[in-house]
Design an enzyme around this catalytic site. Structure first.
Site, PDB file in Angstrom:
ATOM      1  N   ASP A  21     -40.778  33.292  -5.701  1.00  0.00           N
ATOM      2  CA  ASP A  21     -40.122  32.028  -5.359  1.00  0.00           C
ATOM      3  C   ASP A  21     -40.535  31.565  -3.957  1.00  0.00           C
ATOM      4  O   ASP A  21     -40.174  30.474  -3.516  1.00  0.00           O
ATOM      5  CB  ASP A  21     -38.595  32.111  -5.513  1.00  0.00           C
ATOM      6  N   SER A  22     -41.358  32.390  -3.277  1.00  0.00           N
ATOM      7  CA  SER A  22     -41.992  31.941  -2.029  1.00  0.00           C
ATOM      8  C   SER A  22     -42.807  30.673  -2.275  1.00  0.00           C
ATOM      9  O   SER A  22     -43.145  29.965  -1.330  1.00  0.00           O
ATOM     10  CB  SER A  22     -42.890  33.046  -1.471  1.00  0.00           C
ATOM     11  N   ASP A  41     -40.305  35.643 -10.375  1.00  0.00           N
ATOM     12  CA  ASP A  41     -39.061  35.718  -9.596  1.00  0.00           C
ATOM     13  C   ASP A  41     -37.957  34.878 -10.220  1.00  0.00           C
ATOM     14  O   ASP A  41     -38.198  33.750 -10.662  1.00  0.00           O
ATOM     15  CB  ASP A  41     -39.310  35.138  -8.197  1.00  0.00           C
ATOM     16  N   LYS A  66     -38.284  39.457 -11.504  1.00  0.00           N
ATOM     17  CA  LYS A  66     -37.842  40.138 -10.284  1.00  0.00           C
ATOM     18  C   LYS A  66     -36.606  39.417  -9.774  1.00  0.00           C
ATOM     19  O   LYS A  66     -36.539  38.199  -9.820  1.00  0.00           O
ATOM     20  CB  LYS A  66     -38.933  40.118  -9.214  1.00  0.00           C
ATOM     21  N   GLU A  89     -33.485  39.628  -6.498  1.00  0.00           N
ATOM     22  CA  GLU A  89     -33.065  40.227  -5.233  1.00  0.00           C
ATOM     23  C   GLU A  89     -31.659  40.792  -5.371  1.00  0.00           C
ATOM     24  O   GLU A  89     -30.798  40.185  -6.024  1.00  0.00           O
ATOM     25  CB  GLU A  89     -33.069  39.154  -4.124  1.00  0.00           C
ATOM     26  N   GLU A 133     -38.696  44.881   1.292  1.00  0.00           N
ATOM     27  CA  GLU A 133     -39.226  43.893   2.246  1.00  0.00           C
ATOM     28  C   GLU A 133     -38.627  44.089   3.630  1.00  0.00           C
ATOM     29  O   GLU A 133     -37.419  44.273   3.783  1.00  0.00           O
ATOM     30  CB  GLU A 133     -38.915  42.475   1.738  1.00  0.00           C
TER      31      GLU A 133
HETATM   32  O1  KIV Z   1     -41.168  35.373  -3.364  1.00  0.00           O
HETATM   33  C1  KIV Z   1     -42.046  36.200  -3.076  1.00  0.00           C
HETATM   34  O2  KIV Z   1     -43.227  35.883  -2.943  1.00  0.00           O
HETATM   35  C2  KIV Z   1     -41.646  37.585  -2.902  1.00  0.00           C
HETATM   36  C3  KIV Z   1     -42.626  38.512  -2.280  1.00  0.00           C
HETATM   37  C4  KIV Z   1     -42.955  38.116  -0.919  1.00  0.00           C
HETATM   38  C5  KIV Z   1     -42.222  39.916  -2.405  1.00  0.00           C
HETATM   39  O3  KIV Z   1     -40.558  37.938  -3.241  1.00  0.00           O
END
Ligand code: KIV
Length: 270
Positions: free
Chosen positions: A44-45, A83, A113, A115, A182
């Site tokens: 989600d970056s 994510d 993924k 958090e 992280e």
């Molecule tokens: O959103 C993302 O790119 C991430 C990574 C930096 C681990 O969660």
């Protein structure tokens, strides 16, 4: 055709050759990265890296699905993990299941993924028991930036370090096949990695993890704005793009582009 790596392939790499992960948001980038990495993470970056948001919070499920599907179309071999965006899974396990099911069904990716530590364990167990492979994410959790007061590295005190270990163990017991750690000190990453049976994938978390992940645009020197200190630049592509744009602009303005070989009927293939 190359066989795609599975979550089981990744889970069984604990303590072996380090797992190579890069973020990826588009089909062409997926095609370039695919044969060099084990995991393509549709992080989600992307909200910050390609949409220009200040944080990952405005990212939506529809955005993640569109980019996840693009990365699947562009890749053949790497495991693709998508994510879960902020607000799509924290309200409860049923909400999380519906959002994860959309991601897997509409992108074709093999895993999600999310958090969270001990407080997300019940949700993770619910998802895993219903056929959703989950990668965890502990330590610095960017979706909590407002609660954390910024992107500060985690595990500074003994009690913070113990709480990261507790989180990692709780989500391992809930069934994650691997987890991102992280923004933690090496001693924390080393301790957590040693406690777990599943592989840890570090970002800003030292070489003590079972693998590493970086945001591809950061390591390629394409990202604009703040770049965390743990990022190594393997290329400086922003300068390459800028130089190409400058040369193109000059050639258009002085009418040297398009030259005869770029005019129909084409005399050259490029
Ligand atoms: O959103 C993302 O790119 C991430 C990574 C930096 C681990 O969660």
């Amino acid at each position: 055709m190359a066989k795609r790596l599975t979550t089981l392939d990744i889970a069984t790499r604990k303590g072996g050759v380090p797992l190579v992960t890069l973020t990826c948001y588009t089909a062409p980038m997926a095609t370039i990265l695919d044969s060099h990495v084990d995991i393509l993470l549709v992080g989600d970056s992307l909200g910050m890296v390609i949409y220009g948001f200040d944080s990952t919070l405005p990212v939506t499920l529809d955005m993640m699905i569109a980019h996840g599907a693009a990365v699947m179309r562009g890749s053949k071999r790497a495991l693709v993990v998508v994510d879960m965006p902020f607000g799509s899974y924290q309200a409860g396990k049923e909400q999380a299941f519906m959002a994860c099911a959309r991601i897997l069904a509409e992108t074709g990716a093999q895993a999600v993924k999310l958090e969270g530590g001990a407080e997300m364990a019940e949700t993770i167990r619910f998802l895993v028991e219903r056929g959703i492979p989950v990668m965890g994410h502990v330590g610095l959790m960017p979706q909590r930036v407002n609660a954390l007061g910024g992107y500060r590295y985690q595990g500074r005190s003994d009690s913070e370090a113990a709480s990261i270990t507790h989180d990692a163990q709780a989500i391992e017991q809930a069934g994650v096949f691997s987890m991102v750690i992280e923004g933690v000190k090496e001693e924390v990453a080393r301790h957590v990695t040693a406690q777990l049976r599943v592989p840890t994938i570090g970002i800003g978390a030292s070489p003590a993890c079972d693998g590493q992940v970086l945001v591809a645009e950061d390591m390629l020197g394409l990202s604009q704005g703040y770049i965390p200190g743990f990022v190594k630049h393997y290329a400086h592509l922003a300068q390459v793009v800028e130089q190409a744009a400058k040369t193109y602009a000059e050639e258009v303005r002085n009418r040297t582009f398009p030259s005869p070989e770029y005019c129909y009927p084409l005399k050259k293939n490029n």
